[in-house]
Design a protein around this motif. Structure first.
Motif, PDB file in Angstrom:
ATOM      1  N   VAL A 107       6.402   5.275   0.909  1.00  0.00           N
ATOM      2  CA  VAL A 107       5.663   4.563  -0.137  1.00  0.00           C
ATOM      3  C   VAL A 107       4.408   3.933   0.455  1.00  0.00           C
ATOM      4  CG1 VAL A 107       5.733   2.650  -1.781  1.00  0.00           C
ATOM      5  CG2 VAL A 107       7.728   4.152  -1.539  1.00  0.00           C
ATOM      6  N   ALA A 108       4.542   3.339   1.632  1.00  0.00           N
ATOM      7  CA  ALA A 108       3.391   2.736   2.309  1.00  0.00           C
ATOM      8  C   ALA A 108       2.332   3.791   2.628  1.00  0.00           C
ATOM      9  CB  ALA A 108       3.840   2.024   3.577  1.00  0.00           C
ATOM     10  N   ASP A 109       2.774   4.954   3.084  1.00  0.00           N
ATOM     11  CA  ASP A 109       1.836   6.045   3.409  1.00  0.00           C
ATOM     12  C   ASP A 109       1.078   6.493   2.161  1.00  0.00           C
ATOM     13  OD1 ASP A 109       2.769   5.922   5.984  1.00  0.00           O
ATOM     14  OD2 ASP A 109       4.050   7.699   5.822  1.00  0.00           O
ATOM     15  N   TYR A 110       1.810   6.680   1.071  1.00  0.00           N
ATOM     16  CA  TYR A 110       1.170   7.124  -0.174  1.00  0.00           C
ATOM     17  C   TYR A 110       0.142   6.105  -0.667  1.00  0.00           C
ATOM     18  CZ  TYR A 110       4.715  10.806  -0.911  1.00  0.00           C
ATOM     19  OH  TYR A 110       5.514  11.915  -0.806  1.00  0.00           O
ATOM     20  N   ARG A 111       0.435   4.853  -0.453  1.00  0.00           N
ATOM     21  CA  ARG A 111      -0.437   3.789  -0.970  1.00  0.00           C
ATOM     22  C   ARG A 111      -1.448   3.294   0.069  1.00  0.00           C
ATOM     23  NH1 ARG A 111       0.931   1.856  -5.910  1.00  0.00           N
ATOM     24  NH2 ARG A 111      -0.259  -0.053  -5.522  1.00  0.00           N
ATOM     25  N   GLU A 112      -1.394   3.927   1.256  1.00  0.00           N
ATOM     26  CA  GLU A 112      -2.323   3.602   2.341  1.00  0.00           C
ATOM     27  C   GLU A 112      -2.288   2.112   2.668  1.00  0.00           C
ATOM     28  OE1 GLU A 112      -6.130   5.137   1.195  1.00  0.00           O
ATOM     29  OE2 GLU A 112      -5.500   7.233   1.419  1.00  0.00           O
ATOM     30  N   THR A 113      -1.071   1.626   2.846  1.00  0.00           N
ATOM     31  CA  THR A 113      -0.871   0.236   3.229  1.00  0.00           C
ATOM     32  C   THR A 113       0.200   0.186   4.309  1.00  0.00           C
ATOM     33  OG1 THR A 113      -0.473  -1.995   2.390  1.00  0.00           O
ATOM     34  CG2 THR A 113       0.850  -0.227   1.425  1.00  0.00           C
TER      35      THR A 113
ATOM     36  N   GLU B 234       5.136  -3.292   6.317  1.00  0.00           N
ATOM     37  CA  GLU B 234       5.438  -4.711   6.122  1.00  0.00           C
ATOM     38  C   GLU B 234       5.091  -5.158   4.708  1.00  0.00           C
ATOM     39  OE1 GLU B 234       5.419  -3.692  10.210  1.00  0.00           O
ATOM     40  OE2 GLU B 234       3.788  -3.459   8.745  1.00  0.00           O
ATOM     41  N   GLU B 235       3.961  -4.693   4.195  1.00  0.00           N
ATOM     42  CA  GLU B 235       3.564  -5.101   2.844  1.00  0.00           C
ATOM     43  C   GLU B 235       4.537  -4.556   1.797  1.00  0.00           C
ATOM     44  OE1 GLU B 235      -0.120  -5.043  -0.357  1.00  0.00           O
ATOM     45  OE2 GLU B 235      -0.369  -4.003   1.543  1.00  0.00           O
ATOM     46  N   ILE B 236       4.894  -3.284   1.917  1.00  0.00           N
ATOM     47  CA  ILE B 236       5.833  -2.678   0.961  1.00  0.00           C
ATOM     48  C   ILE B 236       7.188  -3.375   1.043  1.00  0.00           C
ATOM     49  CG2 ILE B 236       7.086  -0.576   0.354  1.00  0.00           C
ATOM     50  CD1 ILE B 236       4.073  -0.624  -0.421  1.00  0.00           C
TER      51      ILE B 236
ATOM     52  N   GLY C  40      13.725   5.960  -4.271  1.00  0.00           N
ATOM     53  CA  GLY C  40      14.650   6.345  -3.214  1.00  0.00           C
ATOM     54  C   GLY C  40      14.212   7.607  -2.497  1.00  0.00           C
ATOM     55  N   GLY C  41      15.194   8.362  -2.020  1.00  0.00           N
ATOM     56  CA  GLY C  41      14.928   9.536  -1.200  1.00  0.00           C
ATOM     57  C   GLY C  41      14.049  10.582  -1.837  1.00  0.00           C
ATOM     58  N   VAL C  42      14.121  10.721  -3.168  1.00  0.00           N
ATOM     59  CA  VAL C  42      13.294  11.709  -3.873  1.00  0.00           C
ATOM     60  C   VAL C  42      11.811  11.456  -3.608  1.00  0.00           C
ATOM     61  CG1 VAL C  42      12.639  12.603  -6.149  1.00  0.00           C
ATOM     62  CG2 VAL C  42      15.029  12.075  -5.672  1.00  0.00           C
ATOM     63  N   SER C  43      11.454  10.215  -3.354  1.00  0.00           N
ATOM     64  CA  SER C  43      10.053   9.870  -3.089  1.00  0.00           C
ATOM     65  C   SER C  43       9.517  10.552  -1.834  1.00  0.00           C
ATOM     66  CB  SER C  43       9.908   8.349  -2.932  1.00  0.00           C
ATOM     67  OG  SER C  43      10.323   7.683  -4.091  1.00  0.00           O
ATOM     68  N   THR C  44      10.426  10.977  -0.952  1.00  0.00           N
ATOM     69  CA  THR C  44      10.000  11.604   0.303  1.00  0.00           C
ATOM     70  C   THR C  44      10.007  13.123   0.238  1.00  0.00           C
ATOM     71  OG1 THR C  44      12.210  11.787   1.313  1.00  0.00           O
ATOM     72  CG2 THR C  44      11.085   9.658   1.515  1.00  0.00           C
ATOM     73  N   PHE C  45      10.508  13.704  -0.867  1.00  0.00           N
ATOM     74  CA  PHE C  45      10.618  15.167  -0.965  1.00  0.00           C
ATOM     75  C   PHE C  45       9.244  15.780  -1.242  1.00  0.00           C
ATOM     76  CE2 PHE C  45      15.239  14.839  -2.780  1.00  0.00           C
ATOM     77  CZ  PHE C  45      15.642  14.269  -1.591  1.00  0.00           C
ATOM     78  N   LYS C  46       8.914  16.835  -0.528  1.00  0.00           N
ATOM     79  CA  LYS C  46       7.614  17.479  -0.709  1.00  0.00           C
ATOM     80  C   LYS C  46       7.426  18.017  -2.120  1.00  0.00           C
ATOM     81  CE  LYS C  46       6.581  18.841   4.047  1.00  0.00           C
ATOM     82  NZ  LYS C  46       6.415  19.969   4.992  1.00  0.00           N
TER      83      LYS C  46
ATOM     84  N   PRO D 247       1.064   6.313  -5.792  1.00  0.00           N
ATOM     85  CA  PRO D 247      -0.205   5.583  -5.627  1.00  0.00           C
ATOM     86  C   PRO D 247      -0.694   4.902  -6.904  1.00  0.00           C
ATOM     87  CG  PRO D 247      -0.336   7.731  -4.570  1.00  0.00           C
ATOM     88  CD  PRO D 247       0.932   7.724  -5.384  1.00  0.00           C
ATOM     89  N   GLU D 248      -0.198   5.353  -8.065  1.00  0.00           N
ATOM     90  CA  GLU D 248      -0.658   4.807  -9.352  1.00  0.00           C
ATOM     91  C   GLU D 248       0.251   3.713  -9.900  1.00  0.00           C
ATOM     92  OE1 GLU D 248      -3.564   5.869 -10.441  1.00  0.00           O
ATOM     93  OE2 GLU D 248      -3.636   7.298  -8.759  1.00  0.00           O
ATOM     94  N   LEU D 249       1.352   3.438  -9.223  1.00  0.00           N
ATOM     95  CA  LEU D 249       2.328   2.481  -9.759  1.00  0.00           C
ATOM     96  C   LEU D 249       1.852   1.041  -9.609  1.00  0.00           C
ATOM     97  CD1 LEU D 249       5.700   3.938  -8.396  1.00  0.00           C
ATOM     98  CD2 LEU D 249       4.744   4.201 -10.695  1.00  0.00           C
ATOM     99  N   ASP D 250       2.286   0.221 -10.555  1.00  0.00           N
ATOM    100  CA  ASP D 250       2.148  -1.225 -10.427  1.00  0.00           C
ATOM    101  C   ASP D 250       3.307  -1.691  -9.551  1.00  0.00           C
ATOM    102  OD1 ASP D 250       2.189  -3.957 -10.650  1.00  0.00           O
ATOM    103  OD2 ASP D 250       2.014  -4.015 -12.829  1.00  0.00           O
TER     104      ASP D 250
END
Length: 255
Positions: A228-234, A237-239, A175-181, A190-193
């Protein structure tokens, strides 16, 4: 996209809930799952589900912050509702050592009781575990069997903790915590399955950047997905595609 965790029946949305729903649909949300808190939230939650069937979907459980000395009374109400009609999940349930540690033993007991119901009804559990992630993973590892699955909502743990959760066949909610600096998730995501990741907002709480500190809403799940898409460089749409498929699997939704 699907918001797997939003309390949009809360008082913070009383004045503009129709606009909240409209904005959610405009950004492409297919469904919003609404975890229950306690007996005080049930009527408003079910009323919203009635107004927006197949879009706002209720779950039934007892939040750990509502577990006090009289928690058996609260659980009786949950049990009664579970026997009356079908819910897609048991929750929001779990443990919370952030606000108050007074009733931690009761929280664990309430957790075990709700897990037993999840197994009985073959429904996933929605787990809250603030400041208690390792303890809660330990609990699930003790109680796990082939009939138990669910989601650790508002995940902000380590790669190792995510791997333990995945090994249990459980999902993690981002959720939102994923966007906090300062959230540290830029190193973890980036390491998640991605096969066990779902998206959420926890509205009205924990709004993502650039709305941090303001009221959260389900439409902002798009901001989480983009991060999440930015972190995973995708791509977004894919996420969106992956997490929607995961949410459908978690909640046993046949598209």
């Amino acid at each position: 996209m699907i918001d797997t965790h939003a309390h949009i029946y809360a008082d913070q949305f009383k004045e503009d809930i129709d606009h909240i729903i409209e904005r959610s649909k405009e950004v492409g949300l297919e469904r919003i799952y609404m975890p229950n808190i306690d007996h005080t939230s049930i009527d408003d939650m079910l009323e919203l589900e009635l107004k927006h069937p197949d879009f706002c979907i209720a779950t039934m459980g007892l939040h750990p912050c509502s577990v006090k000395s009289d928690f058996e009374k609260e659980l009786y109400i949950v049990e009664e509702w579970l026997s009356k009609r079908e819910f897609v999940a048991i929750g929001e349930m779990g443990t919370d050592l952030y606000w108050d540690k007074t009733f931690v033993d009761q929280q664990v007991e309430a957790f075990k009781i709700q897990v037993a119901w999840a197994k009985e009804y073959q429904k996933p559990i929605i787990i809250h575990c603030r400041e208690s992630l390792d303890m809660t993973i330990d609990l699930v590892e003790q109680l796990k069997d082939d009939d138990l699955t669910g989601v650790f909502h508002c995940f902000n743990g380590s790669v190792e903790q995510a791997e333990r959760i995945a090994a249990l066949g459980f999902y993690i909610g981002l959720g939102g915590v994923s966007t906090f600096k300062n959230g540290g998730m830029d190193q973890v995501i980036p390491e998640l399955d991605m096969s066990n990741v779902v998206l959420e907002t926890d509205s009205p709480y924990l709004a993502p950047v650039p709305h941090r500190g303001k009221r959260n809403e389900p439409a902002y799940v798009q901001l989480v997905a983009q991060k999440v898409a930015d972190y995973r460089e995708t791509s977004l749409e894919e996420i969106s595609s992956i997490t929607t498929a995961n949410a459908n699997k978690l909640f046993q939704f046949d598209a």
